[in-house]
Write an enzyme that holds these catalytic residues in place. Structure first.
Site, PDB file in Angstrom:
ATOM      1  N   HIS A  49      -3.212  -7.532 -67.236  1.00 47.70           N
ATOM      2  CA  HIS A  49      -3.502  -8.728 -67.971  1.00 47.70           C
ATOM      3  C   HIS A  49      -3.617  -8.690 -69.385  1.00 47.70           C
ATOM      4  O   HIS A  49      -3.122  -7.568 -69.992  1.00 47.70           O
ATOM      5  CB  HIS A  49      -5.085  -8.960 -67.473  1.00 47.70           C
ATOM      6  CG  HIS A  49      -6.067  -7.860 -67.760  1.00 47.70           C
ATOM      7  ND1 HIS A  49      -6.670  -6.989 -67.055  1.00 47.70           N
ATOM      8  CD2 HIS A  49      -6.419  -7.669 -68.978  1.00 47.70           C
ATOM      9  CE1 HIS A  49      -7.470  -6.385 -67.759  1.00 47.70           C
ATOM     10  NE2 HIS A  49      -7.323  -6.649 -68.913  1.00 47.70           N
TER      11      HIS A  49
HETATM   12  P1  TYD Z   1     -10.968  -5.535 -63.596  1.00 51.13           P
HETATM   13  O1  TYD Z   1     -10.775  -6.245 -65.061  1.00 51.13           O
HETATM   14  O2  TYD Z   1     -10.097  -5.712 -62.445  1.00 51.13           O
HETATM   15  O3  TYD Z   1     -10.516  -4.079 -64.351  1.00 51.13           O
HETATM   16  P2  TYD Z   1      -9.004  -3.427 -64.757  1.00 51.13           P
HETATM   17  O4  TYD Z   1      -8.704  -4.268 -66.195  1.00 51.13           O
HETATM   18  O5  TYD Z   1      -9.274  -2.184 -65.199  1.00 51.13           O
HETATM   19  O6  TYD Z   1      -8.025  -3.622 -63.606  1.00 51.13           O
HETATM   20  O7  TYD Z   1     -12.499  -5.426 -63.396  1.00 51.13           O
HETATM   21  C1  TYD Z   1     -13.098  -4.840 -62.318  1.00 51.13           C
HETATM   22  C2  TYD Z   1     -14.386  -5.295 -61.896  1.00 51.13           C
HETATM   23  O8  TYD Z   1     -15.353  -4.820 -63.007  1.00 51.13           O
HETATM   24  C3  TYD Z   1     -14.316  -6.859 -62.136  1.00 51.13           C
HETATM   25  O9  TYD Z   1     -15.488  -7.473 -60.847  1.00 51.13           O
HETATM   26  C4  TYD Z   1     -15.008  -7.330 -63.301  1.00 51.13           C
HETATM   27  C5  TYD Z   1     -15.986  -5.885 -63.444  1.00 51.13           C
HETATM   28  N1  TYD Z   1     -16.153  -5.811 -65.158  1.00 51.13           N
HETATM   29  C6  TYD Z   1     -17.352  -5.943 -65.586  1.00 51.13           C
HETATM   30  O10 TYD Z   1     -18.333  -6.349 -64.791  1.00 51.13           O
HETATM   31  N2  TYD Z   1     -17.367  -5.704 -67.047  1.00 51.13           N
HETATM   32  C7  TYD Z   1     -16.434  -4.988 -67.676  1.00 51.13           C
HETATM   33  O11 TYD Z   1     -16.563  -4.935 -68.942  1.00 51.13           O
HETATM   34  C8  TYD Z   1     -15.201  -5.147 -67.254  1.00 51.13           C
HETATM   35  C9  TYD Z   1     -14.078  -4.529 -67.822  1.00 51.13           C
HETATM   36  C10 TYD Z   1     -14.962  -5.227 -65.892  1.00 51.13           C
END
Ligand code: TYD
Length: 140
Positions: A49
């Site tokens: 992303h």
């Molecule tokens: P996600 O954005 O998929 O992680 P990555 O970028 O590593 O693939 O996030 C995974 C889960 O964690 C999603 O349900 C959102 C949650 N999350 C939070 O609650 N707070 C945060 O600061 C982050 C980065 C993710």
């Protein structure tokens, strides 16, 4: 590309190493949030992303991983394998984290609280965003 590598000062002695990172002194933003990724599954990528406004600094404090960075015009791969090295990502950079070693711990310092509305998760939407940003840059 607009990302920046930071090599942080280490304070080592015969007890081991210490790294300190101060907001606005060692990195160019105020830290509002910290999160870290560990127990990553072999062969899987994370991230995939970009962000509309968020700035982040990524440090692999244990083990290693790779970053695929893309500003919409060029792509670069960066290896993170040193606990005193960080990669600063401004807004508008598509990122994928992959090739995590089994012991990898990826620490992320972020300029804003978590906000799903700041994410661009669709690659075509990201390319349109990058194009729009470039147009604005050119017109300033
Ligand atoms: P996600 O954005 O998929 O992680 P990555 O970028 O590593 O693939 O996030 C995974 C889960 O964690 C999603 O349900 C959102 C949650 N999350 C939070 O609650 N707070 C945060 O600061 C982050 C980065 C993710």
């Amino acid at each position: 590309m607009e990302y920046k590598k930071h090599l942080f000062q280490t304070h080592g002695d015969d007890r081991g190493m210490l790294v300190a990172i101060e907001q606005l002194n060692d990195i160019p933003f105020e830290i509002k949030r910290i999160y870290y990724i560990y127990n990553t599954q072999n062969g899987l990528s994370r991230g995939i992303h970009a962000h509309k406004t968020l700035e982040q600094l990524l440090i692999c404090v244990n083990g290693s991983c790779k970053l695929l960075l893309d500003n919409g015009y060029e792509k670069e791969t960066v290896l993170l394998d040193q606990p005193h090295e960080g990669v600063y990502l401004p807004k508008g950079i598509w990122r994928e984290m992959y090739d995590f070693s089994p012991d990898a711990v990826l620490l992320v310092l972020a300029s804003e609280l978590y906000d799903e509305a700041d994410y661009i998760r669709n690659y075509d939407a990201f390319l349109a965003f990058a194009k729009e940003e470039k147009t604005h840059e050119g017109s300033v």
